[in-house]
Design a protein around this motif. Structure first.
Motif, PDB file in Angstrom:
ATOM      1  N   ALA A  89       0.823  -1.211   0.000  1.00 60.35           N
ATOM      2  CA  ALA A  89       0.000   0.000   0.000  1.00 60.35           C
ATOM      3  C   ALA A  89       0.859   1.263   0.000  1.00 60.35           C
ATOM      4  O   ALA A  89       0.482   2.267  -0.606  1.00 60.35           O
ATOM      5  CB  ALA A  89      -0.926   0.003   1.209  1.00 60.35           C
ATOM      6  N   ALA A  90       2.000   1.216   0.680  1.00 53.90           N
ATOM      7  CA  ALA A  90       2.844   2.408   0.808  1.00 53.90           C
ATOM      8  C   ALA A  90       3.455   2.817  -0.514  1.00 53.90           C
ATOM      9  O   ALA A  90       3.509   4.003  -0.860  1.00 53.90           O
ATOM     10  CB  ALA A  90       3.931   2.162   1.844  1.00 53.90           C
ATOM     11  N   GLY A  91       3.943   1.853  -1.295  1.00 53.44           N
ATOM     12  CA  GLY A  91       4.616   2.192  -2.535  1.00 53.44           C
ATOM     13  C   GLY A  91       5.815   3.097  -2.275  1.00 53.44           C
ATOM     14  O   GLY A  91       6.450   3.043  -1.215  1.00 53.44           O
ATOM     15  N   GLU A  92       6.099   3.946  -3.229  1.00 54.81           N
ATOM     16  CA  GLU A  92       7.258   4.846  -3.110  1.00 54.81           C
ATOM     17  C   GLU A  92       6.956   6.082  -2.277  1.00 54.81           C
ATOM     18  O   GLU A  92       7.860   6.686  -1.700  1.00 54.81           O
ATOM     19  CB  GLU A  92       7.734   5.274  -4.502  1.00 54.81           C
ATOM     20  N   ALA A  93       5.683   6.473  -2.193  1.00 55.14           N
ATOM     21  CA  ALA A  93       5.333   7.730  -1.533  1.00 55.14           C
ATOM     22  C   ALA A  93       4.929   7.546  -0.080  1.00 55.14           C
ATOM     23  O   ALA A  93       4.793   8.520   0.645  1.00 55.14           O
ATOM     24  CB  ALA A  93       4.209   8.428  -2.289  1.00 55.14           C
ATOM     25  N   GLY A  94       4.712   6.315   0.347  1.00 58.28           N
ATOM     26  CA  GLY A  94       4.310   6.064   1.719  1.00 58.28           C
ATOM     27  C   GLY A  94       5.495   5.966   2.653  1.00 58.28           C
ATOM     28  O   GLY A  94       6.648   6.175   2.254  1.00 58.28           O
ATOM     29  N   PRO A  95       5.267   5.639   3.906  1.00 60.80           N
ATOM     30  CA  PRO A  95       6.368   5.469   4.854  1.00 60.80           C
ATOM     31  C   PRO A  95       7.205   4.249   4.495  1.00 60.80           C
ATOM     32  O   PRO A  95       6.738   3.330   3.802  1.00 60.80           O
ATOM     33  CB  PRO A  95       5.656   5.279   6.198  1.00 60.80           C
ATOM     34  N   ARG A  96       8.430   4.227   4.952  1.00 61.54           N
ATOM     35  CA  ARG A  96       9.271   3.055   4.756  1.00 61.54           C
ATOM     36  C   ARG A  96       8.761   1.929   5.640  1.00 61.54           C
ATOM     37  O   ARG A  96       8.434   2.144   6.815  1.00 61.54           O
ATOM     38  CB  ARG A  96      10.727   3.379   5.115  1.00 61.54           C
ATOM     39  N   VAL A  97       8.676   0.742   5.071  1.00 63.62           N
ATOM     40  CA  VAL A  97       8.226  -0.443   5.794  1.00 63.62           C
ATOM     41  C   VAL A  97       9.261  -1.542   5.573  1.00 63.62           C
ATOM     42  O   VAL A  97       9.597  -1.841   4.420  1.00 63.62           O
ATOM     43  CB  VAL A  97       6.851  -0.927   5.295  1.00 63.62           C
ATOM     44  N   PRO A  98       9.802  -2.151   6.638  1.00 63.59           N
ATOM     45  CA  PRO A  98      10.766  -3.240   6.447  1.00 63.59           C
ATOM     46  C   PRO A  98      10.076  -4.478   5.884  1.00 63.59           C
ATOM     47  O   PRO A  98       9.219  -5.067   6.542  1.00 63.59           O
ATOM     48  CB  PRO A  98      11.316  -3.479   7.853  1.00 63.59           C
ATOM     49  N   VAL A  99      10.427  -4.867   4.671  1.00 62.69           N
ATOM     50  CA  VAL A  99       9.794  -6.008   4.016  1.00 62.69           C
ATOM     51  C   VAL A  99      10.492  -7.292   4.468  1.00 62.69           C
ATOM     52  O   VAL A  99      11.719  -7.405   4.383  1.00 62.69           O
ATOM     53  CB  VAL A  99       9.881  -5.874   2.489  1.00 62.69           C
ATOM     54  N   PRO A 100       9.756  -8.269   4.965  1.00 64.75           N
ATOM     55  CA  PRO A 100      10.371  -9.502   5.466  1.00 64.75           C
ATOM     56  C   PRO A 100      11.216 -10.202   4.416  1.00 64.75           C
ATOM     57  O   PRO A 100      10.842 -10.284   3.238  1.00 64.75           O
ATOM     58  CB  PRO A 100       9.158 -10.359   5.856  1.00 64.75           C
ATOM     59  N   LEU A 101      12.352 -10.722   4.870  1.00 60.72           N
ATOM     60  CA  LEU A 101      13.263 -11.464   4.004  1.00 60.72           C
ATOM     61  C   LEU A 101      13.084 -12.966   4.149  1.00 60.72           C
ATOM     62  O   LEU A 101      13.322 -13.719   3.201  1.00 60.72           O
ATOM     63  CB  LEU A 101      14.714 -11.076   4.324  1.00 60.72           C
ATOM     64  N   ALA A 102      12.696 -13.413   5.325  1.00 62.84           N
ATOM     65  CA  ALA A 102      12.480 -14.840   5.566  1.00 62.84           C
ATOM     66  C   ALA A 102      11.693 -15.007   6.853  1.00 62.84           C
ATOM     67  O   ALA A 102      11.816 -14.196   7.779  1.00 62.84           O
ATOM     68  CB  ALA A 102      13.815 -15.584   5.661  1.00 62.84           C
TER      69      ALA A 102
END
Length: 313
Positions: free
Chosen positions: A70-83
């Motif tokens: 939902a955030a995309g490039e303009a939203g807040p930074r969200v740590p995306v899970p790696l594993a």
């Protein structure tokens, strides 16, 4: 600190790089948290707990991915899970390492204003950006599966009516648990009936919300960008995130100004704020007891005393 062989092997299998060491980091009250130093020079962040905690970490990972979508490039930074999975006798969630330098920007309002604006953008974009788990769901409130708020179960499922969802899936389970634990609140059933009436004419959009947005779950990173993490996601009235951000303090006024400038809240949001925050007070009462039980009762009493006087729709 050396890693257990099973943990090291799991990281190699899932990340394709050898971990050199791990170091405990503070901040968590449910899981153990670690900084991982890798052979390629990167750092990662990991949460671990017993095998039975895997569903909690999977729900967190799912929520982070949804917020990032939902955030995309303009939203807040969200740590995306790696594993995320089981490494021997441990449940593990691995995330990117973030330099969360709150203190560096403590006197600078601009990063917080930008974070407020970014959250508004996330909320708005979430109306058209849905994660894979929601593919076959229309405009409804809830989430595909139950998750947790702190460590307390959060009942989800789907409901077309926001007032009914908030009363039945948020307030009612918390009040019922207090009754079962021997700490019933006076006029709890009355509050549930009135809350449905108060929200009957309020028809918000079903935005994706963080769901647990107190100041401990947001930060300004070392490069000045706002970050949100540790969510309890669901689709809800976007006002619930702004309400909780005020409950325990920690967010400067610039954060709320940035949100308002980007997507102003509708009329009636101030009286709804206390109703929405009753949920979090009840949750703290169930998790920690003590003074939170009295605070919950006081909030409930004030809501009933105020009634419809300030307008809710």
């Amino acid at each position: 600190m050396p890693l257990p062989d099973s943990f090291a092997a799991w990281l190699v299998e899932h990340l394709g790089v050898e971990p050199l060491s791990c170091h405990p980091v503070g901040g968590g009250c449910i899981h153990s948290a670690w900084r991982l130093d890798l052979a390629d020079g990167r750092r990662l962040f990991a949460k671990t707990n017993g095998v039975s905690s895997l569903p909690l970490l999977e729900a967190e990972a799912e929520g982070l991915r949804a917020l990032a979508t939902a955030a995309g490039e303009a939203g807040p930074r969200v740590p995306v899970p790696l594993a995320c999975g089981l490494a021997g006798a441990s449940a593990v969630l691995v995330l990117p390492w973030l330099d969360l330098s709150r203190g560096r920007f403590a006197a600078d309002e601009l990063p917080w204003r930008r974070l407020g604006a970014a959250l508004a953008t996330l909320h708005r974009h979430s109306l058209t950006r849905r994660c894979v788990a929601e593919d076959r769901v229309g405009a409804a409130f809830g989430w595909p599966r139950d998750n947790v708020i702190g460590s307390f179960p959060q009942r989800n499922g789907w409901e077309a009516d926001w007032g009914r969802f908030f009363v039945q899936r948020r307030l009612a389970p918390q009040l019922e648990h207090l009754v079962r634990s021997g700490q019933p609140l006076r006029q709890g059933s009355v509050l549930l009936e009135r809350a449905g009436q108060w929200l009957a004419d309020h028809q918000p959009d079903p935005c994706l919300v963080h769901g647990d947005l107190w100041s401990g779950n947001a930060a300004i990173s070392g490069d000045g960008l706002g970050v949100i993490f540790d969510p309890a996601v669901h689709r809800a009235d976007r006002e619930v995130d702004l309400a909780m951000a005020r409950l325990f303090g920690g967010f400067p006024e610039a954060f709320f100004e940035g949100y308002q400038e980007t997507w102003p809240l509708p009329s009636g949001h101030r009286p709804r704020r206390d109703l929405y925050n009753l949920y979090h007070l009840l949750n703290h009462a169930n998790l920690f007891g003590g003074s939170y039980v009295g605070q919950s009762q006081a909030c409930l009493d004030a809501l009933l005393e105020r009634g419809m006087g300030e307008g809710w729709g």
